[in-house]
Design a protein around this motif. Structure first.
Motif, PDB file in Angstrom:
ATOM      1  N   GLU A 201     -10.235   7.847  -8.606  1.00  0.00           N
ATOM      2  CA  GLU A 201     -11.921   7.917  -8.799  1.00  0.00           C
ATOM      3  C   GLU A 201     -12.815   6.843  -8.210  1.00  0.00           C
ATOM      4  N   ARG A 202     -14.205   7.031  -8.047  1.00  0.00           N
ATOM      5  CA  ARG A 202     -14.925   6.134  -8.167  1.00  0.00           C
ATOM      6  C   ARG A 202     -15.755   5.674  -9.302  1.00  0.00           C
ATOM      7  N   TRP A 203     -15.991   4.295  -9.420  1.00  0.00           N
ATOM      8  CA  TRP A 203     -16.891   3.985 -10.787  1.00  0.00           C
ATOM      9  C   TRP A 203     -18.153   4.406 -10.756  1.00  0.00           C
ATOM     10  N   VAL A 204     -18.618   4.844 -11.900  1.00  0.00           N
ATOM     11  CA  VAL A 204     -20.017   5.325 -12.226  1.00  0.00           C
ATOM     12  C   VAL A 204     -20.320   4.555 -13.279  1.00  0.00           C
ATOM     13  N   ALA A 205     -21.579   3.830 -13.123  1.00  0.00           N
ATOM     14  CA  ALA A 205     -21.988   2.884 -14.259  1.00  0.00           C
ATOM     15  C   ALA A 205     -22.479   3.812 -15.451  1.00  0.00           C
ATOM     16  N   PRO A 206     -21.687   3.460 -16.571  1.00  0.00           N
ATOM     17  CA  PRO A 206     -22.003   4.133 -17.705  1.00  0.00           C
ATOM     18  C   PRO A 206     -23.594   3.789 -18.385  1.00  0.00           C
ATOM     19  N   GLU A 207     -24.154   4.718 -18.920  1.00  0.00           N
ATOM     20  CA  GLU A 207     -25.389   4.578 -19.883  1.00  0.00           C
ATOM     21  C   GLU A 207     -25.072   4.268 -21.212  1.00  0.00           C
ATOM     22  N   ALA A 208     -26.422   3.754 -21.814  1.00  0.00           N
ATOM     23  CA  ALA A 208     -26.249   3.154 -23.147  1.00  0.00           C
ATOM     24  C   ALA A 208     -25.552   4.344 -24.244  1.00  0.00           C
ATOM     25  N   HIS A 209     -25.903   5.593 -24.166  1.00  0.00           N
ATOM     26  CA  HIS A 209     -25.054   6.632 -24.779  1.00  0.00           C
ATOM     27  C   HIS A 209     -23.798   6.795 -24.619  1.00  0.00           C
ATOM     28  N   HIS A 210     -23.218   6.859 -23.221  1.00  0.00           N
ATOM     29  CA  HIS A 210     -22.069   6.700 -22.925  1.00  0.00           C
ATOM     30  C   HIS A 210     -21.110   5.645 -23.605  1.00  0.00           C
ATOM     31  N   LEU A 211     -21.805   4.328 -23.637  1.00  0.00           N
ATOM     32  CA  LEU A 211     -20.935   3.093 -24.512  1.00  0.00           C
ATOM     33  C   LEU A 211     -21.059   3.514 -25.876  1.00  0.00           C
ATOM     34  N   LEU A 212     -21.938   4.124 -26.584  1.00  0.00           N
ATOM     35  CA  LEU A 212     -21.943   4.299 -27.745  1.00  0.00           C
ATOM     36  C   LEU A 212     -20.818   5.275 -28.250  1.00  0.00           C
ATOM     37  N   LEU A 213     -20.785   6.488 -27.497  1.00  0.00           N
ATOM     38  CA  LEU A 213     -19.773   7.534 -27.682  1.00  0.00           C
ATOM     39  C   LEU A 213     -18.556   7.038 -27.450  1.00  0.00           C
ATOM     40  N   MET A 214     -18.267   5.986 -26.541  1.00  0.00           N
ATOM     41  CA  MET A 214     -16.866   5.486 -26.391  1.00  0.00           C
ATOM     42  C   MET A 214     -16.550   4.510 -27.403  1.00  0.00           C
ATOM     43  N   ALA A 215     -17.502   3.743 -27.994  1.00  0.00           N
ATOM     44  CA  ALA A 215     -17.302   2.996 -29.183  1.00  0.00           C
ATOM     45  C   ALA A 215     -16.785   3.721 -30.380  1.00  0.00           C
ATOM     46  N   GLY A 216     -17.419   4.946 -30.703  1.00  0.00           N
ATOM     47  CA  GLY A 216     -16.840   5.867 -31.672  1.00  0.00           C
ATOM     48  C   GLY A 216     -15.709   6.374 -31.349  1.00  0.00           C
ATOM     49  N   ALA A 217     -15.502   6.827 -30.139  1.00  0.00           N
ATOM     50  CA  ALA A 217     -14.214   7.367 -29.840  1.00  0.00           C
ATOM     51  C   ALA A 217     -13.018   6.449 -30.114  1.00  0.00           C
ATOM     52  N   GLY A 218     -13.432   5.348 -29.385  1.00  0.00           N
ATOM     53  CA  GLY A 218     -12.226   4.309 -29.782  1.00  0.00           C
ATOM     54  C   GLY A 218     -11.860   3.897 -31.000  1.00  0.00           C
ATOM     55  N   PHE A 219     -12.898   4.005 -31.955  1.00  0.00           N
ATOM     56  CA  PHE A 219     -12.670   3.701 -33.299  1.00  0.00           C
ATOM     57  C   PHE A 219     -11.686   4.904 -33.963  1.00  0.00           C
ATOM     58  N   PHE A 220     -12.085   6.051 -33.633  1.00  0.00           N
ATOM     59  CA  PHE A 220     -11.325   7.072 -34.488  1.00  0.00           C
ATOM     60  C   PHE A 220      -9.851   7.321 -33.681  1.00  0.00           C
ATOM     61  N   LEU A 221      -9.857   6.795 -32.547  1.00  0.00           N
ATOM     62  CA  LEU A 221      -8.619   6.777 -31.825  1.00  0.00           C
ATOM     63  C   LEU A 221      -7.702   6.304 -32.454  1.00  0.00           C
ATOM     64  N   ILE A 222      -7.766   4.982 -32.978  1.00  0.00           N
ATOM     65  CA  ILE A 222      -6.790   4.208 -33.526  1.00  0.00           C
ATOM     66  C   ILE A 222      -6.329   4.755 -34.724  1.00  0.00           C
ATOM     67  N   PHE A 223      -6.808   5.299 -35.459  1.00  0.00           N
ATOM     68  CA  PHE A 223      -6.584   5.994 -36.718  1.00  0.00           C
ATOM     69  C   PHE A 223      -5.900   7.250 -36.392  1.00  0.00           C
ATOM     70  N   GLY A 224      -6.180   7.795 -35.599  1.00  0.00           N
ATOM     71  CA  GLY A 224      -5.334   9.020 -35.116  1.00  0.00           C
ATOM     72  C   GLY A 224      -4.249   8.540 -34.662  1.00  0.00           C
ATOM     73  N   HIS A 225      -3.922   7.645 -33.814  1.00  0.00           N
ATOM     74  CA  HIS A 225      -2.527   6.980 -33.392  1.00  0.00           C
ATOM     75  C   HIS A 225      -1.950   6.548 -34.650  1.00  0.00           C
ATOM     76  N   PHE A 226      -2.523   5.933 -35.539  1.00  0.00           N
ATOM     77  CA  PHE A 226      -1.781   5.223 -36.638  1.00  0.00           C
ATOM     78  C   PHE A 226      -1.353   6.435 -37.610  1.00  0.00           C
ATOM     79  N   PHE A 227      -2.105   7.305 -37.910  1.00  0.00           N
ATOM     80  CA  PHE A 227      -1.700   8.350 -38.958  1.00  0.00           C
ATOM     81  C   PHE A 227      -0.781   9.237 -38.489  1.00  0.00           C
ATOM     82  N   ILE A 228      -0.691   9.738 -37.007  1.00  0.00           N
ATOM     83  CA  ILE A 228       0.422  10.641 -36.848  1.00  0.00           C
ATOM     84  C   ILE A 228       1.676   9.978 -36.605  1.00  0.00           C
ATOM     85  N   PHE A 229       1.418   8.655 -36.263  1.00  0.00           N
ATOM     86  CA  PHE A 229       2.912   7.853 -36.398  1.00  0.00           C
ATOM     87  C   PHE A 229       3.503   7.672 -37.855  1.00  0.00           C
TER      88      PHE A 229
END
Length: 295
Positions: A201-229
């Motif tokens: 892929e080629r890098w595309v500069a993320p906008e502010a709303h992308h970064l906010l979404l990724m911050a939220g996704a990263g938070f919930f991802l941790i607990f998804g990994h934790f609880f399934i294990f």
């Protein structure tokens, strides 16, 4: 977590896990508008790492951070990486209903693997209920299966690698905290997604709303990994695996609340079938425990 009754601990953790994953997936789907798939994975991993490392220290696991690179932990999380790389490509090229439906074979593969590797007895009643849950999940997803191709094979690959991941996770010793395993998964996928992005892929500069979404996704991802294990650590596979089908229930809720997509009558019936089969399995497990105590 000891205040949670033993019989429902594993299923409850799986329900929380699938819900956490679905919130993460919803945010990722919103973020992929304008950003390449593997870049989104990389940004999500970076956000999850920024959330996760301070959390490890807050929980008192600072001295156990080297366990992130324990060979059994890494084996499990390399399988996680393979699953997610397959899933992202399949999702980008298939209808979401089709990729979701193909993913529903994961619990069935888990049960077969547990029976072969760990000698777990599933029983005819439980297998029948699991089959009903699978049918219910398909009723919710309602796949068209148009254009079966290499992408369908990748969706099947995701399900296979996910089952192998959870089987490998059962071989991780109890001395390794679940949160260590979760953060290890985040780091491994971060590195793998970064490599895949650089290659394809080629890098595309993320906008502010992308970064906010990724911050939220990263938070919930941790607990998804934790609880399934933790679900498979504290509960028998036969009682826990069927609740993986709750992913389709959460998907309907997300579609309703976020995307304004209303489930049809078939999907509602499928949800009821998933819920009823899961509750019946828990009831059978509780009855078995009571009989064991009486005996």
């Amino acid at each position: 977590m000891h205040f949670i009754p033993t019989a429902i601990r594993g299923p409850l953790f799986m329900i929380v896990s699938t819900g956490s994953y679905l919130v993460n997936d919803t945010m990722m789907k919103l973020a992929t508008t304008g950003l390449p798939s593997y870049e989104v994975l990389f940004l999500r991993g970076a956000a999850a790492t920024l959330w996760g490392l301070p959390l490890l220290f807050a929980l008192g696991y600072g001295k156990q951070i080297p366990l992130i690179f324990d060979k059994r932990v890494l084996r499990r999380n390399l399988l996680e990486l393979a699953a997610i790389l397959c899933y992202v490509v399949a999702l980008a090229n298939m209808q979401i209903a089709d990729s979701t439906a193909l993913g529903q074979i994961t619990p069935l593969l888990m049960l077969v693997g547990s029976s072969i590797l760990f000698g777990e007895r599933i029983g005819g009643q439980r297998m029948a209920l699991i089959g009903l849950g699978f049918i219910g999940a398909l009723m919710v997803a309602q796949p068209t299966m148009q254009g079966i191709s290499v992408y369908a094979l990748l969706a099947l690959g995701n399900a296979t690698f996910a089952a192998a991941r959870d089987l490998a996770g059962r071989k991780i010793t109890a001395e390794v905290p679940g949160m260590i395993v979760a953060i290890s998964a985040v780091v491994v996928v971060l590195i793998g997604a970064g490599a895949a992005h650089l290659v394809s892929e080629r890098w595309v500069a993320p906008e502010a709303h992308h970064l906010l979404l990724m911050a939220g996704a990263g938070f919930f991802l941790i607990f998804g990994h934790f609880f399934i294990f933790m679900a498979y650590r504290v509960g028998p596979t036969g009682a826990v695996a069927p609740f993986y089908y709750c992913f389709t229930v959460w998907a309907v809720i997300s579609g309703l609340l976020v995307f304004g997509q209303f489930p049809n009558a078939l999907a509602v019936c499928g949800i009821l079938l998933v819920v009823c089969s899961g509750l019946t399995i828990v009831s059978l497990d509780q009855r078995k425990r009571r009989l064991a105590v009486v005996a």
